[in-house]
Design a protein around this motif. Structure first.
Motif, PDB file in Angstrom:
ATOM      1  N   ALA A  77    -101.837  10.443   5.626  1.00 29.69           N
ATOM      2  CA  ALA A  77    -100.701   9.881   6.371  1.00 29.69           C
ATOM      3  C   ALA A  77    -100.177  10.818   7.470  1.00 29.69           C
ATOM      4  N   MET A  80    -102.812  11.419  10.243  1.00 35.67           N
ATOM      5  CA  MET A  80    -103.002  10.300  11.174  1.00 35.67           C
ATOM      6  C   MET A  80    -101.784  10.139  12.083  1.00 35.67           C
ATOM      7  N   ARG A  81    -100.601  10.399  11.535  1.00 35.50           N
ATOM      8  CA  ARG A  81     -99.381  10.236  12.351  1.00 35.50           C
ATOM      9  C   ARG A  81     -99.380  11.183  13.546  1.00 35.50           C
ATOM     10  N   GLU A  84    -100.429   9.284  16.516  1.00 35.08           N
ATOM     11  CA  GLU A  84     -99.794   7.978  16.735  1.00 35.08           C
ATOM     12  C   GLU A  84     -99.776   7.614  18.228  1.00 35.08           C
TER      13      GLU A  84
END
Lengths: 213, 213
Positions: A77, A80-81, A84
Motif C-alpha cells: 500500500a 504504491m501510494r 499515486e
C-alpha cells in the motif's frame, strides 16, 4: 525460485528493488483500469471480451509483482501510494485520436517501460528481474501498426509524428521518476545514459514499424 | 471432470445449457467492466487494487464459464451477443445513491442471479452446475450492510426501500429473460414458480440483513 543469492535484508538493495516493483505494480494496475473501462464501453461482446482479457493479464502481472515485493519485505500500500497519479500527465498528453494512435501509444509506451525496467533491474535479484521483465510489449500490436503504415503513407507520416510525441512524453516521465525517486536513480545509473539508450531503442523500433523516428 | 454422463450432443440439452452459460459469461463480463471502471476512478491505490482484484475474479469466472461452453460445443461470440445490453435497463434503474446502496445492490443482485442459476441448472450436467454455481454473492458485503443497518435506523429504512426496488427490477429482468430466451424458459420451468422462489429467498435475505422485505 532464484538461482542468485537472496538479497541481504540489512542493506538498502531491497528498498530499491521494492520501489521498482511498486512502480511496475502501479503501471500494471493502471492498465487494469484502462482496459476495464474500455471493456465497459465496448459496443460488442468480442472486443469487450478481448479487453477484459487484457485487464486480467495486467492484473496477473500486478499480483506477481506485489507478491515478490512482499517476499522482499515490502508493504504494497505505501509503496504504491508513492506513485499515486504518476501516469496522469502522460495519459492526458497522449490521448489517442484513433485506433492506430491508441495501438501505437500502447506499443511504444510498453516498450519504453520494458527498456527502463531492464536498465533498472540489471543488478537486482533474479526474482525481481523476472517479474519486472514481464512488462512486455505485445508483438501483435506492432504488426498491426506496421501493416497499417505500409498501406497508407499519409497515415505513416501522422503516426511518425505521433510516435515522436509519445516517446517525448515517456522520456519526460522517466526523467521525472528518476528525479523524484532516488532509489530508481540509483538503479538506473547515469540519467543522460538512460535517455540515450531509451531514445536509441525507440528510434530502431520506429524504423522497424516503417515509421520515421 | 464430471461424474454424470456427458450431455448427448444430438439433443437440445446442450443448446439450452450453452444459453445459460452464455448468460453467466455476460453477467461476469459486465462485472469486469464495472469493477475495472471503478478501479480507474478510485482515488487511492488500496481501493483501486481491491476493485481490480474483483474485476480479475469476475474474469476468472467468465473464462471458466466460456471454457465449459466451448466444451459443450458452443460458440462464445454469437452466444454472448444474444444477451447484448441485457443488463443496461437494470443498471440504469438501480444507479446507487451511495456506498451502502451500491453494496446492497451488488449483494441482492448477485444473490438473485445465484438463485436463478440454481433453478436453471438443476437438471444440467455437473460441469455446468459447477461453473454456474460460481456466481455467488460475497458474504462480506452482506456483513457490511447488516452492520450499517444495525447502527442507523434511518439508513435501515432507506435500504429496505432500496432493496425492494433492486429486487423488483431484478425480477422484471428475469421474466424478460425467460420470455426472450425459450431455452432459459425450458430450464427454469414455470415462470410464476420462479418468481415465487426468488421473491421468497429475497425476503428471507432482507430479514437476515435486518431490513424489511
Amino acid at each position: 525460485m532464484s538461482s542468485a543469492a537472496p538479497p541481504d535484508r540489512s542493506t538498502g538493495e531491497h528498498a530499491d528493488a521494492c520501489e521498482l516493483l511498486a512502480l511496475v505494480a502501479v503501471f500494471e494496475l493502471d492498465d487494469v483500469g484502462r482496459f476495464g473501462r474500455d471493456a465497459a464501453e465496448a459496443f460488442d461482446a468480442v472486443p469487450r471480451l478481448a479487453l477484459a482479457r487484457r485487464a486480467a493479464a495486467a492484473m496477473a502481472r500486478c499480483e506477481a509483482t506485489l507478491a515478490h515485493l512482499v517476499e522482499l519485505g515490502g508493504d504494497p500500500a505505501p509503496a504504491m501510494r508513492d506513485y499515486e497519479g504518476v501516469f496522469d500527465v502522460f495519459d492526458a498528453r497522449t490521448e489517442p485520436g484513433g485506433w492506430e494512435e491508441d495501438v501505437l501509444r500502447e506499443h511504444l509506451g510498453r516498450s519504453i517501460a520494458e527498456d527502463f525496467c531492464a536498465l533498472c533491474s540489471a543488478s537486482l535479484d533474479d526474482g525481481t528481474r523476472s517479474v519486472v521483465g514481464a512488462v512486455r510489449h505485445d508483438p501483435a500490436s506492432a504488426d498491426a501498426v506496421r501493416d497499417a503504415a505500409a498501406r497508407d503513407t499519409v497515415l505513416a507520416a501522422r503516426l511518425s509524428l505521433w510516435g515522436r510525441r509519445v516517446a517525448g512524453e515517456a522520456l519526460v516521465l522517466v526523467q521525472e521518476l528518476l528525479a523524484d525517486h532516488p532509489a530508481l536513480g540509483r538503479l538506473a545509473g547515469d540519467r543522460a545514459e538512460v535517455s540515450r539508450v531509451l531514445t536509441e531503442n525507440h528510434a530502431s523500433r520506429m524504423r522497424d514499424l516503417g515509421l520515421t523516428p
